[in-house]
Design an enzyme around this catalytic site. Structure first.
Site, PDB file in Angstrom:
ATOM      1  N   SER A   1     -13.556 -67.199  73.289  1.00 40.70           N
ATOM      2  CA  SER A   1     -12.420 -68.118  73.137  1.00 40.70           C
ATOM      3  C   SER A   1     -12.814 -69.436  72.470  1.00 40.70           C
ATOM      4  CB  SER A   1     -11.793 -68.339  74.508  1.00 40.70           C
ATOM      5  OG  SER A   1     -10.586 -69.027  74.385  1.00 40.70           O
TER       6      SER A   1
ATOM      7  N   ASP B   1      -7.789 -71.984  68.497  1.00 41.61           N
ATOM      8  CA  ASP B   1      -9.139 -71.887  69.066  1.00 41.61           C
ATOM      9  C   ASP B   1      -9.817 -70.637  68.485  1.00 41.61           C
ATOM     10  OD1 ASP B   1      -7.616 -70.020  70.477  1.00 41.61           O
ATOM     11  OD2 ASP B   1      -8.785 -70.263  72.307  1.00 41.61           O
TER      12      ASP B   1
ATOM     13  N   ASP C   1      -5.598 -67.646  70.600  1.00 36.27           N
ATOM     14  CA  ASP C   1      -4.504 -67.498  71.568  1.00 36.27           C
ATOM     15  C   ASP C   1      -3.899 -68.850  71.918  1.00 36.27           C
ATOM     16  OD1 ASP C   1      -6.601 -68.418  73.128  1.00 36.27           O
ATOM     17  OD2 ASP C   1      -6.397 -66.890  74.684  1.00 36.27           O
TER      18      ASP C   1
HETATM   19 MG    MG Z   1      -8.717 -68.631  73.518  1.00 45.36          MG
END
Ligand code: MG
Length: 454
Positions: free
Chosen positions: A97, A240, A244
């Site tokens: 992430s 990011d 998401d």
């Molecule tokens: Mg993320």
């Protein structure tokens, strides 16, 4: 409970890659997951240098447990969640992430594309440490498939939920910063399909993240902010590492806080649907409640964690949800934070309301917030928490909500004190109608932790 888990954090397993998170580790963990799924599992990854290595490892683990593997390639996390929900029995996403480049991780989802629940994580850990995954016979080994059309389908499905004509006619100037992450494979194409005038920054996939750090916080977005001002753009957008989350920069170059974007889209979703259920966490702004009561909405607050919000949206048939960090969830599309539809929705709002982003943000209810943290050993957390609850009950008339940590509700604001699930700290957030009061409440919360820790 998070503390009983040996590998899993709030959403999957995240470690420094090829140190703890080696191919052997990933392969065995994937085989344990595959043992429970026994079906067709989609895999995808973000742009990190270690993603292909780990995707090959989890492919082997899954095949070994008897699962078929559908390799979706390098793409955003929500695109994998979309694919799983519509076509497959499970999914594993290789991503860390927003974390720095040396990290990677594995996110496991169920057949709805929602992060797997606690009890399944514990089963996987037990199998990993204390038992063995299923190792299929030579004639029951799974097969590998590809799906080369999923990215295009994901983009086109996102666009079906917005008024594309209104956006096209608005002729918006958009600056997009994908930070060299997985959004490079979707976001520029989505914005081009909306006929915006697009300028891209860091939209070449690169696991060294040469453009900026993957986390879209203000200090990492200086180039985007400068470019928005320089080119007189209508909006700057940043994702990011696994695309998401979406962060917006208004036309003046101001960083728009995630809870403002959330409130803006919430208003639009309630207007479109004539009301409905909104799901968020206990740490989200009062603005979300104010907008809901104005537009025939009802708010349900879960403990902190995007997959808890996603699960509650499914169970309560909610229309929209999100978190204060700019992770927005559109449950008709993806049961998880989705950046593609967030971008499309924000552009739609600017186009339809015929107002600038800064004007739209100014119309939202205003609250002031503050965040602090304090160290506290994990083994003291439970007792500290119990003592705080007792102290507040005995010495004040404030209402308490113990969904996650303790949220103390006063007439002019609230403060939440919660133990971190991943670090030996307590976090304290507050919100009030002035900055001074918000600061005072946070300090009070921290003082309560100080009073009871050893
Ligand atoms: Mg993320």
């Amino acid at each position: 409970m998070a503390s009983e888990k040996r590998l899993f954090g709030t959403f999957g397993v995240r470690r420094t890659a090829n140190d703890v998170l080696t191919p052997e580790f990933a392969s065995r963990l994937a085989a344990c997951y595959g043992t429970l799924i026994q079906g067709k599992v989609a895999i995808g990854g973000d742009t990190r240098t270690t993603s292909p290595m780990l995707m090959n490892a989890i492919t082997s683990g899954l095949l070994s447990s008897g699962c078929d593997v559908v390799n979706l390639g390098i793409l955003p996390t929500p695109a994998v969640q979309y694919a799983v929900r519509n076509y497959y029995d499970g999914g594993i996403i290789v991503t860390a992430s927003h974390n720095p480049p040396k990290y990677n991780g594995l996110k496991f989802v169920d057949e709805f594309g929602i992060g797997i629940p606690d009890d399944m994580e514990i089963k996987i850990e037990e199998m990993y440490f204390d038992k063995d995954p299923k190792r299929a016979n030579w004639d029951e080994i799974g097969e590998i498939f590809n799906n080369d059309t999923i990215i295009e389908e994901y983009i086109d499905e996102a666009l079906k939920s917005v008024d594309t004509k209104a956006i096209e006619e608005a002729n918006l100037n958009v600056i997009l910063d994908c930070g060299n992450g997985a959004g490079c494979y979707t976001a520029p194409y989505l914005i081009q399909k909306l006929k915006c005038n697009l300028t891209t920054l860091n939209c070449q996939a690169d696991g060294f993240f040469p453009g900026r750090e993957p986390e879209p916080i203000e200090e990492n977005l200086g180039e985007l902010i400068a470019t928005v001002k320089e080119l007189n753009a209508d909006i700057g957008l940043a994702h990011d590492g696994d695309a998401d989350r979406t962060i917006c920069i208004d036309e003046k170059g101001n960083f728009v806080l995630g809870d403002k974007t959330f409130a803006l889209v919430e208003k639009q979703m309630l207007k479109e649907n004539g009301g409905g259920i909104i799901v968020t966490t206990v740490a989200t702004s009062q603005a979300i409640y104010d907008i809901a009561s104005e537009h025939n909405g009802e708010v349900i607050a879960t403990a902190v964690g995007d997959l808890l919000v996603a699960r509650e949206l499914k169970e309560s048939n909610g229309i929209f949800g999100g978190e204060e960090n700019g992770g927005l969830i559109f449950p008709d599309f993806v049961y998880g934070r989705d950046a593609a539809l967030t971008v499309a929705k924000i552009l739609e709002i600017i186009a339809k309301e015929k107002k600038s982003l800064s004007e739209l943000v100014e119309e939202l209810p205003v609250y002031y917030s503050n965040k602090m943290k304090i160290e506290c050993p994990d083994n003291e957390k439970k007792e500290v928490m119990e003592n705080i609850v007792r102290e507040v009950q005995e010495t004040t008339d404030f209402k308490l909500d113990t969904t996650d940590g303790v949220k103390i509700l006063k007439d002019d604001g609230w403060v939440i004190i919660r133990p971190s699930g991943t670090e030996p700290i307590f976090r304290c957030f507050s919100e009030s109608d002035t900055q001074e009061k918000a600061n005072e409440m946070t300090e009070w919360g921290i003082s309560l932790v100080e009073k009871f820790k050893k």
